[in-house]
Design an enzyme around this catalytic site. Sequence first.
Site, PDB file in Angstrom:
ATOM      1  N   GLU A  70     -20.717   3.214  20.668  1.00 46.81           N
ATOM      2  CA  GLU A  70     -21.570   3.654  19.562  1.00 46.81           C
ATOM      3  C   GLU A  70     -22.013   5.110  19.674  1.00 46.81           C
ATOM      4  O   GLU A  70     -22.503   5.679  18.691  1.00 46.81           O
ATOM      5  CB  GLU A  70     -22.802   2.750  19.476  1.00 46.81           C
ATOM      6  CG  GLU A  70     -22.461   1.324  19.074  1.00 46.81           C
ATOM      7  CD  GLU A  70     -23.652   0.383  19.165  1.00 46.81           C
ATOM      8  OE1 GLU A  70     -23.692  -0.599  18.377  1.00 46.81           O
ATOM      9  OE2 GLU A  70     -24.549   0.624  20.002  1.00 46.81           O
ATOM     10  N   TYR A  92       0.832  -1.197   0.000  1.00 46.42           N
ATOM     11  CA  TYR A  92       0.000   0.000   0.000  1.00 46.42           C
ATOM     12  C   TYR A  92       0.871   1.252   0.000  1.00 46.42           C
ATOM     13  O   TYR A  92       1.884   1.299   0.696  1.00 46.42           O
ATOM     14  CB  TYR A  92      -0.887   0.046   1.250  1.00 46.42           C
ATOM     15  CG  TYR A  92      -1.989  -0.985   1.331  1.00 46.42           C
ATOM     16  CD1 TYR A  92      -2.209  -1.899   0.301  1.00 46.42           C
ATOM     17  CD2 TYR A  92      -2.819  -1.038   2.437  1.00 46.42           C
ATOM     18  CE1 TYR A  92      -3.226  -2.834   0.387  1.00 46.42           C
ATOM     19  CE2 TYR A  92      -3.841  -1.971   2.538  1.00 46.42           C
ATOM     20  CZ  TYR A  92      -4.036  -2.872   1.509  1.00 46.42           C
ATOM     21  OH  TYR A  92      -5.042  -3.799   1.592  1.00 46.42           O
TER      22      TYR A  92
END
Length: 424
Positions: free
Chosen positions: A404, A330
């Site tokens: 969350e 990458y």
Amino acid sequence: MKYTKTLLLSGIILVSAFAKAQSLEKEIKAVESKVIEWRRDFHQNPELGNREFKTAEKIAAHLKSLGMEVQTGIAFTGVVGILKGKRPGKVLALRADIDALPVEERADLPFKSTAKGTYRGNEVPVMHACGHDTHIAILMGVAEVLAKNNDFAGTVKFIFQPAEEGAPPGEEGGAELMVKEGVLKNPDVDAIFGLHIGAGQDVGTIAYKPGGIMAASQSFEINVKGKQSHGSTPWTSIDPIMASVKIIDGLQTIISRESPLTQEAAVLSIGKINAGVRSNIIPESAQIIGTLRTLDYNMQAMINKRMQEMVPAIAAAYRAEATIDIAKGYPITYNHLDLTAQMLPSMEKAAGKDNVKLIKAITGAEDFSFFQKEVPGVYFFLGGKTPGDKNAAPHHTPDFYIDESGLLLGVKTFVQMTTDYLGS
């Protein structure tokens, strides 16, 4: 009279802009429960790279329900939604990665993953142990908000990308394949934004860095050939294990003695050594597998060159032979300097100025970098750790956990950056 009309018009524009902002804020808050619900569904039903079939179906169905043009099957399981604004303008891409990892979840959650998949020919447990489930849900939330508020100039491309963690052996995949298949074309993308949830970063915060924010990543494989012999008579052998030990030791000196580490960081780690079958046999061969992380392309080229020189030379000093294969890997995840400066106020508007942190580069890697090699991009980190938690589990581990309550800021930030970039 003219002055009065100008003041009146300015006042109307300000009131209208304020009302629009308030409406958008309301839409963002309203989508939070859906984002959490989507996230839990994806978390409970994870799929490995290039095998995200059900994940892609759910994403495509949502985008179609919003009235978007939807493209599927890009880079095997990738999904793209195209949302047009009310006026022509620039094209902005927003990206989320969608694959999971071969990790068995230990966290005690009502939506815990018990899924299985196939990895390298073996059945393995599967878990969203890097937070890609949150990325999907956030971008689906952004798509819903912007589809209802498309009073902007330009087009948004929602890119849901498979196989960020790497394609299965023998396959292509991820951002590189999406680029090859033209995901940044028709319409041509002018800029791209991406985010990553951070299990060790406090909820409510954003972390960014202009320039190189994540390292280039290369894997390498070294094969050492010696001469097999009985363990009681090592002088009749050419010991590939001893040669391997010296090769590993030598490679580390490239980092500690030859790399200008005050310029940028570089890391070379060995992840696997394979040799031999029992205690009293010196084997004929050995294999070394590792990873190299760099934040400067000149340093990467120098280190690659020295690795290729050093490996066979050290092996020869111990009468063995060795070859090294270094993968392309990458690229550096590089935030465009001008674009990052342009979007910083948007991040600060979304999170609050005190909650946007400038960080040092990290030696993790991201294939979002393949998009950034083609068009200017900004990549940032979103907090996912409960404030005060001193024992947050790292990414890619069985105990990985995300708070969350941080997801809404991801939606808000993407929406703010999009509307500011495209304008009205």
